[in-house]
Design an enzyme around this catalytic site. Structure first.
Site, mmCIF file in Angstrom:
data_model
loop_
_atom_site.group_PDB
_atom_site.id
_atom_site.type_symbol
_atom_site.label_atom_id
_atom_site.label_comp_id
_atom_site.label_asym_id
_atom_site.label_seq_id
_atom_site.Cartn_x
_atom_site.Cartn_y
_atom_site.Cartn_z
ATOM 1 N N SER B 167 2.224 -4.383 -6.681
ATOM 2 C CA SER B 167 0.945 -4.254 -5.984
ATOM 3 C C SER B 167 -0.204 -4.760 -6.869
ATOM 4 O O SER B 167 -0.155 -5.896 -7.331
ATOM 5 C CB SER B 167 0.754 -2.793 -5.577
ATOM 6 O OG SER B 167 -0.235 -2.668 -4.601
ATOM 7 N N ARG B 237 -7.838 8.257 0.620
ATOM 8 C CA ARG B 237 -6.444 8.285 0.199
ATOM 9 C C ARG B 237 -5.510 8.424 1.400
ATOM 10 O O ARG B 237 -4.456 7.787 1.469
ATOM 11 C CB ARG B 237 -6.230 9.445 -0.775
ATOM 12 C CG ARG B 237 -4.796 9.693 -1.166
ATOM 13 C CD ARG B 237 -4.205 8.530 -1.934
ATOM 14 N NE ARG B 237 -2.911 8.872 -2.497
ATOM 15 C CZ ARG B 237 -2.163 8.035 -3.195
ATOM 16 N NH1 ARG B 237 -2.610 6.798 -3.417
ATOM 17 N NH2 ARG B 237 -1.013 8.399 -3.687
ATOM 18 N N ASP B 333 7.240 -4.115 4.004
ATOM 19 C CA ASP B 333 5.920 -4.041 3.364
ATOM 20 C C ASP B 333 4.941 -4.866 4.195
ATOM 21 O O ASP B 333 4.997 -6.090 4.195
ATOM 22 C CB ASP B 333 6.032 -4.586 1.934
ATOM 23 C CG ASP B 333 4.725 -4.485 1.158
ATOM 24 O OD1 ASP B 333 3.680 -4.169 1.764
ATOM 25 O OD2 ASP B 333 4.760 -4.719 -0.061
ATOM 26 N N HIS B 366 5.502 -0.618 1.608
ATOM 27 C CA HIS B 366 4.972 -1.104 0.325
ATOM 28 C C HIS B 366 5.422 -0.223 -0.847
ATOM 29 O O HIS B 366 5.718 -0.707 -1.932
ATOM 30 C CB HIS B 366 3.449 -1.129 0.418
ATOM 31 C CG HIS B 366 2.774 -1.650 -0.811
ATOM 32 N ND1 HIS B 366 3.004 -2.909 -1.307
ATOM 33 C CD2 HIS B 366 1.865 -1.079 -1.641
ATOM 34 C CE1 HIS B 366 2.261 -3.100 -2.392
ATOM 35 N NE2 HIS B 366 1.573 -2.011 -2.623
ATOM 36 N N ASP B 367 5.461 1.101 -0.614
ATOM 37 C CA ASP B 367 5.813 2.041 -1.682
ATOM 38 C C ASP B 367 7.239 1.875 -2.191
ATOM 39 O O ASP B 367 7.601 2.483 -3.195
ATOM 40 C CB ASP B 367 5.634 3.488 -1.193
ATOM 41 C CG ASP B 367 4.315 4.071 -1.666
ATOM 42 O OD1 ASP B 367 3.597 3.383 -2.423
ATOM 43 O OD2 ASP B 367 4.008 5.219 -1.277
#
Lengths: 220, 395
Positions: B167, B237, B333, B366-367
């Site tokens: 990232s 967040r 992602d 993405h994580d």
């Protein structure tokens, strides 16, 4: 020399030499000068790249299948996930000494463009493909009137990835059209052994189950 | 403002103390060694907080730099001093792990603009004695990398065996390779891109607006005024966290299940498990992260455009590189989708670079780069083993 497989093993692709490597890949690898830079298009699980690495070759690969790529990268090979039809365009002219397309040509959408890109990117192109002019294939079509299936090409017409079959003669003709110079041509029997070198084209086209061509750009 | 920094410190002790006196190794640079920033400011004095693992070999050739992501920090493989949780890439780094600390000397530093000890908006401004707040200069990905080069100079390390990150960390990896190619032997940019897309800038803007809409943000002066924009940062967040996952992963994890109840309450309580989860993500995040840092770091990502720095031609960024690359993306992602990685690969191909590129199939979004993805771990291990053989580190 290459070990002969028992007769009932009719798949050249599964015939393995003394080191356990595919006979057709061994043959291709021996056509590459040691120490050169090579791009293997459609490199599968990286077997040819490994053979080339043993010859001190700086090898790179492109592979369409995710499993193949991830296996190659985990082995430390410089392989990228990509498609011969679309991704060769990103390579600059003369980036490699050899660009190899091993048993993949018939699965590309635009084979002629792929060959032209290969000749642009590399000084030499090595192309191996199954010969659709082989007598077994001709007989199947003639006698059964159905799309041929062989041990080497086992898929039915509706699930095969092979969409552009050609014969040795057809390939020759396209090479002439693209302005490629033929440096070397070898036809293989179903066991992966090279046919008699001085045979005429019609003989190769009838008895060669696959063919390996080494091409280069015509000067000028 | 009449409030003294000492008073602010009593209000928010942990984050302010961690910014100035981190529980990490510290490299301090005086007024004679300023950090030259892209915005024109020479930041001095400044400090870099970092962690190391493993041993640097005699020839200083086995150093691996890990670049952290937006909300990460230098605590990549040790217990976090604020949260008490394990390192964010424990699965990747350690003895016998893919980035093997028995073999490599692993360094991870907090980025400039961050809040865990490297100079950032929550650090004390020597000019005023209060936290910088919005007086901290705007930083870029390249500034982060410049600060890392100063840390390496400080440690006497000329060449990195590898630089790796996902990232925003991947952006730093790419910047390293473009700006300091001779200092990088091999590079692992993971789940990243050479530029932040319009969609990603848009998500970041929503996050920043959430922080700035919190009345307790006070124009970034919350430490001085003794307030805390925790609600704004928490909302930022929560929104961002959704972009790190995928529809499939969220559905598998939570579905439409209710949280500790059998029926809807006909209210705006967190009826659904997914709501409760997001609220938890938001509220724990504000305990360890500074709201202004969040503004600065998201901004740095927005500004990142590697091609723009090279006449608009990405291939020029990597021209003549001898670095070995391993580019990795993930199928689900949608924040840094595979085509972004493929653009990197094409630019590298154009330069004749030695590049491997794998797209890993996962529904974790993405994580995924932070999670136990066996294929990811196998690929990183295989790539580093091969690079290590080429470098003479592995026999």
């Amino acid at each position: 020399m290459l070990a002969r497989a028992p007769r009932d093993l009719t798949m050249a692709e599964t015939v393995r030499g003394p080191g356990g490597a595919r006979v057709d890949l061994l043959l291709v690898s021996e056509m590459v000068e040691p120490g050169s830079r090579v791009l293997d298009v459609g490199c599968g699980d990286g077997e040819l790249l490994r053979l080339l690495e043993a010859r001190g070759v700086d090898g790179r690969g492109i592979e369409l299948s995710r499993e193949g790529v991830n296996e190659c990268v985990a082995k430390g090979l410089a392989v990228v996930q990509g498609d011969a039809d679309t991704d060769l365009a990103s390579y600059p002219d003369d980036a490699f000494d050899y660009v190899i397309l091993s048993q993949t040509l018939q699965a590309t959408r635009r084979p002629r463009d792929v060959i032209e890109h290969m000749l642009r990117i590399g000084r030499h192109a090595i192309v191996s493909f199954p010969n659709f002019g082989h007598w077994r294939i001709r007989l199947q079509l003639l006698f059964y009137g159905r799309m041929p299936r062989t041990a080497n090409l086992p898929e039915t017409w509706y699930d095969t990835p092979n969409i552009h079959f050609c014969t040795i003669k057809d390939f020759n003709e396209m090479c002439a059209l693209t302005g490629a110079r033929m440096e070397k041509a070898v036809a293989l029997d179903p066991w992966g052994t090279a046919l008699k070198i001085d045979a005429p084209w019609w003989f190769w086209n009838l008895f060669g189950e696959q063919a390996v061509f080494v091409l280069s750009r015509k000067p000028g | 403002m009449s409030t003294t920094p000492a008073k602010a410190e009593t209000k928010l002790p942990v984050l302010v103390r961690e910014a100035d006196r981190p529980r990490s190794k510290l490299a301090e640079f005086g007024r004679d060694k300023p950090l030259q920033l892209d915005c024109g400011v020479a930041l001095a004095p400044f400090q870099v907080a970092y962690q190391t693992y493993g041993t640097l070999d005699e020839t200083k050739s086995n150093a691996v730099l890990i670049c952290h992501a937006l909300t990460g920090d230098q605590h990549v493989a040790n217990v976090h001093p604020v949260t008490g949780k394990g390192g964010w890439w424990d699965i990747m780094i350690g003895p016998g792990r893919p980035i093997d600390t028995d073999r490599y000397f692993v360094i991870c530093s907090n980025v400039v603009g961050g809040c865990m000890g490297t100079s950032g908006p929550s650090s004390t401004d020597p000019a005023t004695g209060a936290p910088y707040g919005l007086d901290f200069p705007v930083i870029t990905i390249k500034d982060m990398v410049r600060a890392q080069t100063m840390l390496l100079d400080h440690l006497g390390i000329e060449t990195l065996f590898a630089v790796a990150g996902g990232s925003m960390g991947g952006m730093q990896v790419l910047e390293w390779c473009a700006s300091y190619p001779r200092r990088v032997f091999s590079a692992l940019p993971i789940a990243t891109a050479t530029r932040h897309s319009a969609q990603n800038i848009a998500f970041h803007e929503v996050g920043r607006q959430a922080v700035m809409a919190d009345p307790e943000w006070r124009n970034g002066r919350y430490f001085v005024e003794g307030t805390s924009p925790r609600r704004g940062l928490s909302v930022a967040r929560m929104g961002a966290h959704i972009t790190y996952l995928s529809d499939t992963a969220l559905h598998r994890k939570f579905g439409r299940r209710f949280q500790d109840r059998d029926n809807p309450t006909f209210s705006f309580d967190a009826d659904f498990e997914v709501e409760s989860y997001l609220r938890h993500q938001g509220s724990t995040f504000v305990e360890r992260f500074d709201a202004n840092s969040y503004l600065y770091l998201t901004r740095a990502m927005d500004y990142f455009d590697l091609a723009a720095d090279h006449d608009g031609v990405l291939a020029k960024a990597f021209k003549g590189t001898r670095t070995r690359f391993c580019v990795i993306s993930f199928t689900s992602d949608w924040l840094f989708p595979t085509p972004e990685s493929r653009a990197v690969v094409h630019a590298l191909n154009a330069g004749g670079a030695r590049v491997s590129f794998a797209e890993i199939e996962t529904d974790k979004g993405h994580d995924a780069f932070l999670l136990d993805e066996p294929e990811l771990l196998g690929i990183v291990r295989g790539f580093l083993d091969s690079a290590g053989r080429a470098r003479g580190l592995v026999t």
